[in-house]
Design a protein around this motif. Sequence first.
Motif, PDB file in Angstrom:
ATOM      1  N   GLY A   1      12.863   3.018   0.764  1.00 47.80           N
ATOM      2  CA  GLY A   1      13.838   3.461   2.180  1.00 47.80           C
ATOM      3  C   GLY A   1      12.536   3.737   3.574  1.00 47.80           C
ATOM      4  O   GLY A   1      12.321   4.737   3.681  1.00 47.80           O
TER       5      GLY A   1
ATOM      6  N   ASP B   1       6.196  -4.612   9.363  1.00 47.45           N
ATOM      7  CA  ASP B   1       4.985  -3.236   8.947  1.00 47.45           C
ATOM      8  C   ASP B   1       3.661  -3.979   9.632  1.00 47.45           C
ATOM      9  O   ASP B   1       3.128  -2.796   9.877  1.00 47.45           O
TER      10      ASP B   1
ATOM     11  N   SER C   1       2.292  -0.554   4.499  1.00 49.00           N
ATOM     12  CA  SER C   1       3.193  -0.356   3.804  1.00 49.00           C
ATOM     13  C   SER C   1       3.615   1.066   3.297  1.00 49.00           C
ATOM     14  O   SER C   1       2.447   1.146   3.021  1.00 49.00           O
ATOM     15  N   SER C   2       4.437   1.387   3.784  1.00 50.77           N
ATOM     16  CA  SER C   2       5.224   2.769   2.615  1.00 50.77           C
ATOM     17  C   SER C   2       4.720   3.182   1.020  1.00 50.77           C
ATOM     18  O   SER C   2       5.880   3.909   1.084  1.00 50.77           O
ATOM     19  N   MET C   3       5.221   1.755   0.571  1.00 53.09           N
ATOM     20  CA  MET C   3       5.430   1.778  -0.907  1.00 53.09           C
ATOM     21  C   MET C   3       4.526   2.499  -1.486  1.00 53.09           C
ATOM     22  O   MET C   3       3.402   2.413  -0.793  1.00 53.09           O
TER      23      MET C   3
ATOM     24  N   GLU D   1       8.091  -8.597   7.012  1.00 52.25           N
ATOM     25  CA  GLU D   1       7.214  -7.930   6.571  1.00 52.25           C
ATOM     26  C   GLU D   1       6.349  -7.849   7.702  1.00 52.25           C
ATOM     27  O   GLU D   1       5.128  -7.411   8.166  1.00 52.25           O
TER      28      GLU D   1
ATOM     29  N   ILE E   1      10.055   6.447   1.385  1.00 54.69           N
ATOM     30  CA  ILE E   1       9.518   6.053   0.567  1.00 54.69           C
ATOM     31  C   ILE E   1       8.280   7.697  -0.447  1.00 54.69           C
ATOM     32  O   ILE E   1       8.095   7.730  -1.046  1.00 54.69           O
TER      33      ILE E   1
END
Length: 614
Positions: A519, A462, A491-493, A459, A523
């Motif tokens: 993704g 990121d 994060s892109s989440m 991570e 996402i």
Amino acid sequence: MRVRGGVRFSRALGGALLLVVAAFVLGVGAEDGKPESAHRPYAGAALDTSGASPFVRRGGGDHGRARRAPATRPSPAPLATEHHGAVAAEHPRAAEIGGEILRRGGNAVDAAIATAYAVCVLNPSSCGIGGGGFMLVQDASGTVYALDYRESAPALAHRDLFRRDETVLAELSRRGPLAVAVPGEVAGLEAARIRFARLSRAELLAPAIALARDGFPIGAHLAAEIAGNAGALGSSPALAHLFLHEDGSARREGEPVQFPALAATLEAVATGGADAFYRGATAAAIAHSVDGSGGILTADDLARYRPQWRTPLHVRYRGFEVFTMPPPSSGGVLLEMLNVVAHDDLAALGARSPAYLHLLAEAMKDGFADRARWYGDPAFTTVPVAQLTSDAYGRALRARIRPDAVLPPSRYGTSPDSGTTHLSVVDDDGMAVACTTTINTAFGAMLMDEESGVVLNNEMDDFAIAPGVPNTFGLIGGEANAVAAGKRPLSSMTPVIARSHTPHVGEPLPEILAVGGSGGPLIISASLQTLLGLIDFGLDARAAVSAPRIHDQWEPPRLGAEAGIDEATRTELARRGHDVRVMTFAGAVEAATYRDGRFDGAADPRKGGGAVTR
Ligand code: DON
């Protein structure tokens, strides 16, 4: 309607009380339903891209603990349905495990936790207890909670960790020991369990333990990831032992695989809780594996890790209340895009029309440009998220979109100075969970601690390891997302829960949608388009997750379009100035819904998951 272990509250309490309670716990202003943060002063021109901040400082609201709901809350009317709920996950067996938990009296959070542990065993390339995530939970009263168990940078991390003199060593943030951030998965799932679950930790972990201990046939997705990463897996003896044959070739779909060391670690967690992971022998083994191979993660970092309850972000969209995670997730980016497209009749434009897709791409560019400039860990940087997700800002961005052409890249925003698995559950109490969890790229740092069987995340990639230097997903950022000790990487989440109205005592449940995906940056765009499919285009869960998608992350200036977007449309988008490329993967979304009196769930066919209604 079955009766389960949980308490059902008296309907006699009355709607008025619930309204007051709901307004308090949600932070929803009684006058117009906006979260209180949306009323904060908005200073400066929304479209000022000169470099000076157009935003005022925001008073801490986006990183506070979620306000606790009162101990007893009235619930909306239980559902008159023979079903207990729906679970959608990136592996059909994991969805079945979640469905079985619902059938046995667990609620949406019980199902989410059991599904999360199981999918992390079944798809260890996508997630695991060596990673971290975000979980959005709606309880039976309609209160929404946001749990951040994102990994954090070790105490020895610093902004130049991946720089030597003038050279940026991007590879070090992607593979190997320095890429590993402090895992949050076990701490997060435990925090969710303690607050919401009905079933015991042992019951929730049992299916994952059985899969890891007894083994299971490799699924299509895992087989593809092993084949695609065979070279890198080969350079890690511990991973090679699990995923490759003796001759170095990839294990294939249908071949059995077992994770005995991981099974023992999960058993220890089932017995001892989070401490069994973050302290003692497991923590020491993980720290030794990372540290001993040149990393900076220590047993102290693990002992100090804490998940955080945050206040969810909220907007209104076409009669739905839409909730998502605040930073360091990208939920706000999705809301910003939603506010840009909110002023057009999308259904009238048509789901595959150039006009709609152009508008959508422009909205994505605005959102991603603001992501690159502003977003990071709110403990380290001020993210003006209330302003970025305000209706006024969305309107202003919409007003400058040209119907027939793109703008120069700099007009969408300026980047500073230079620059996963998802599961969704809804249940018959009206609870909902949208949970995204990650070890970042396939098999994370390509580093496994042999003793615990934990595959460690990468991570650290990121973070913006240097201004303007793209990470593995081509995302750029700057100061807001620079590496720092203890900081959580952006994060892109983007887990999202939307409902058609606030539940009232004695009334039927509102429509509920739980959405999110995997993704990387896809996402955000994929979750947005799924939400628009469900709300604007009236699609059911399967159609919404399957519909062809586009993606534009502003930098690099390219519009990805799936082959399902026909050539004439792509040509028309190119005429408007988009650099259109056909994309082969558009992220993977899982949606679980309650609509028109029935549960529905779908997993994205792009990643071969599964969904059950039980
Ligand atoms: O948190 C993030 O933005 C990334 N670690 C997500 C990576 C991802 O979705 C990989 N794809 N399946």
